[in-house]
Design an enzyme around this catalytic site. Structure first.
Site, PDB file in Angstrom:
ATOM      1  N   HIS A  50    -166.912 -74.939  19.800  1.00  0.00           N
ATOM      2  CA  HIS A  50    -167.164 -75.857  18.693  1.00  0.00           C
ATOM      3  C   HIS A  50    -167.451 -75.044  17.438  1.00  0.00           C
ATOM      4  CE1 HIS A  50    -168.270 -79.175  16.334  1.00  0.00           C
ATOM      5  NE2 HIS A  50    -168.794 -79.953  17.277  1.00  0.00           N
ATOM      6  N   LYS A  82    -161.112 -77.466  21.335  1.00  0.00           N
ATOM      7  CA  LYS A  82    -162.434 -76.857  21.515  1.00  0.00           C
ATOM      8  C   LYS A  82    -162.537 -76.183  22.879  1.00  0.00           C
ATOM      9  CE  LYS A  82    -165.160 -79.824  18.405  1.00  0.00           C
ATOM     10  NZ  LYS A  82    -164.125 -80.780  17.949  1.00  0.00           N
ATOM     11  N   HIS A  90    -162.213 -85.108  19.298  1.00  0.00           N
ATOM     12  CA  HIS A  90    -163.414 -84.332  18.995  1.00  0.00           C
ATOM     13  C   HIS A  90    -163.758 -83.503  20.227  1.00  0.00           C
ATOM     14  CE1 HIS A  90    -167.011 -83.222  16.936  1.00  0.00           C
ATOM     15  NE2 HIS A  90    -167.803 -83.738  17.867  1.00  0.00           N
ATOM     16  N   GLU A 129    -166.061 -91.043  23.481  1.00  0.00           N
ATOM     17  CA  GLU A 129    -164.800 -90.975  22.736  1.00  0.00           C
ATOM     18  C   GLU A 129    -163.671 -91.661  23.499  1.00  0.00           C
ATOM     19  OE1 GLU A 129    -162.107 -87.788  20.168  1.00  0.00           O
ATOM     20  OE2 GLU A 129    -163.629 -87.027  21.551  1.00  0.00           O
ATOM     21  N   PHE A 139    -173.554 -85.297  14.206  1.00  0.00           N
ATOM     22  CA  PHE A 139    -174.899 -85.830  14.392  1.00  0.00           C
ATOM     23  C   PHE A 139    -175.193 -86.899  13.330  1.00  0.00           C
ATOM     24  CE2 PHE A 139    -176.990 -81.906  16.611  1.00  0.00           C
ATOM     25  CZ  PHE A 139    -176.191 -82.142  17.717  1.00  0.00           C
ATOM     26  N   CYS A 190    -170.201 -81.539  11.840  1.00  0.00           N
ATOM     27  CA  CYS A 190    -168.983 -81.334  12.618  1.00  0.00           C
ATOM     28  C   CYS A 190    -167.828 -82.247  12.207  1.00  0.00           C
ATOM     29  CB  CYS A 190    -169.289 -81.524  14.102  1.00  0.00           C
ATOM     30  SG  CYS A 190    -170.753 -80.616  14.619  1.00  0.00           S
TER      31      CYS A 190
END
Length: 411
Positions: free
Chosen positions: A332, A327, A295, A306, A391, A164
């Site tokens: 996503h 998003k 994000h 975040e 991740f 991502c």
């Protein structure tokens, strides 16, 4: 060649659930249009969740010759279509450039969808039932290779699979090579098609919302899987000026880090470090930031982490800097996410409009940022940050700025 060539964005192309092409995309996200809908590409009766950001109106035949389509997976089809739109938008004539100095750098999470489809057929019907063309389509490195083959570009060609965060990584890599003078043009970005594997995985992690994505809302219930492709055409400023190109933004720099804190969870320290690194590499101060594209996945953990990192970096300034998540509208889009969000940052810098975070209802004391709730904000945006996390602790932050022609082209 000067190692500090300034690098600018001159073309934008996007395939998304809210619009095809940067104009339709921009109008939609400024209006707060949602691209979330009921999943139709497979039966979701086995799942608790039934909604995602599928693209319903993408016709690859509008961009790619029919005879070539059968050799391309859906992700490559979207990537080539977005690249075609970006090149058209840049008005770059490929006949007039050295194609060995034009690179392609793409990010992805899932790679090509035919691999998943072939495994499904293998399990249900046997290996002898697998379509051989699906095998040709399956390799993940097909994404940049297919773009290069389609446009006959012979420069460096890389796939960056940092999930991502990969779009920002790809943009940063192209930026580095242009700035050093190794190449003159780059097609950069990310792409991922809607994947049952990704849908199943996030569902199994209990990370998905039932119907809507609500970043930074106190009652947020998770993310939603999407799909798309976002492509930028980048080149040295002096080349763009010579061509009298429309310049969207200048790339100042980027930061990347891997904190390896957890397989799936972000860590505030890692995010803080990547933002500080991006600011340092771009030679700017935190007081100069006008907008942060978050994000912002809509999960409890990500949004809280975040926001904590943003507070650590910016101190009391965090209250005054708009931080929004598109998003909330797209879902996503995996490996395409940070590249589509980078594209949105370029348009925010160009148009001085900040897209909203939709579906916001209830404030969260741990996410008490200005998330631009539900309505776009008109504000001068000179410098924007684009966050992208993945991740394994793979973090990225890209910095773009409104073009300033009063500076030297190689300052």
């Amino acid at each position: 060649m000067d190692k500090r060539r300034r690098v600018v964005v001159t073309g934008l192309g996007v395939i998304s659930s809210v619009g095809i092409g940067k104009d339709n995309f921009w109008k939609a996200i400024i209006k707060g249009k949602s691209g979330i809908n009921r999943v139709t590409s497979f039966d979701t009766k086995e799942f608790r969740c039934h909604f995602a950001g599928e693209i319903k109106n993408f016709n690859p035949g509008e961009f790619i010759a029919k005879r070539k389509l059968k050799f391309l997976g859906r992700t490559s089809q979207m990537a080539i279509a977005a690249a075609s739109l970006a090149l058209k938008d840049s008005r770059l004539s490929l006949r007039d450039i050295n194609r060995e100095k034009a690179g392609v750098f793409m990010g992805t999470t899932m790679g090509e969808r035919p691999l998943e489809e072939s495994i499904d057929v293998w399990i249900k019907e046997g290996a002898d039932k697998i379509d051989k063309t699906k095998i040709l389509q399956s390799s993940a490195n097909n994404l940049p290779a297919n773009i290069a083959n389609y446009f006959k570009l012979r420069g460096p060609n890389y796939l960056i699979p940092t999930a991502c965060a990969a779009g920002n990584y790809a943009i940063g890599y192209g930026f580095d090579l242009i700035r050093k003078g190794d190449i003159d043009y780059a097609i950069v970005g990310g792409a991922d098609s809607f994947s049952k594997l990704a849908f199943s995985g996030f569902h199994r992690l209990y990370a998905m919302a039932p119907e809507k994505c609500q970043p930074f809302d106190k009652n947020r219930k998770g993310m939603l899987v999407g799909e798309g492709a976002g492509i930028l055409v980048i080149e040295p400023l002096e080349f763009a000026l010579r061509r009298k190109s429309n310049i969207y933004a200048e790339i100042l720099g980027y930061g990347i880090s891997c904190d390896a804190f957890h397989m799936t969870a972000s860590h505030a320290d890692g995010i803080e470090k990547v933002i500080l690194k991006a600011l340092k590499e771009s030679d700017i101060k935190k007081e100069e930031i006008d907008y942060i594209s978050a994000h912002g996945t809509g999960t409890q953990g990500n949004d809280k982490t975040e926001c904590a990192a943003i507070k650590k970096v910016f101190g009391e300034l965090y209250k005054t800097i708009p931080v929004s998540s598109i998003k909330s509208m797209l879902g996503h889009t995996m490996g395409a996410a940070s590249s589509i969000e980078a594209l949105a940052c370029c348009l925010a810098v160009k148009e001085d409009i900040i897209p909203p975070t939709i579906n916001f209802e209830t404030s969260d004391s741990e996410c008490d940022i200005d998330c631009v709730p539900n309505r776009a904000k008109i504000k001068r945006v000179s410098i924007a940050l684009n966050n992208g996390f993945a991740f394994g602790g793979n973090n990225s932050c890209l910095v773009v700025r409104k073009i300033n022609l009063n500076e030297d082209c190689t300052a």
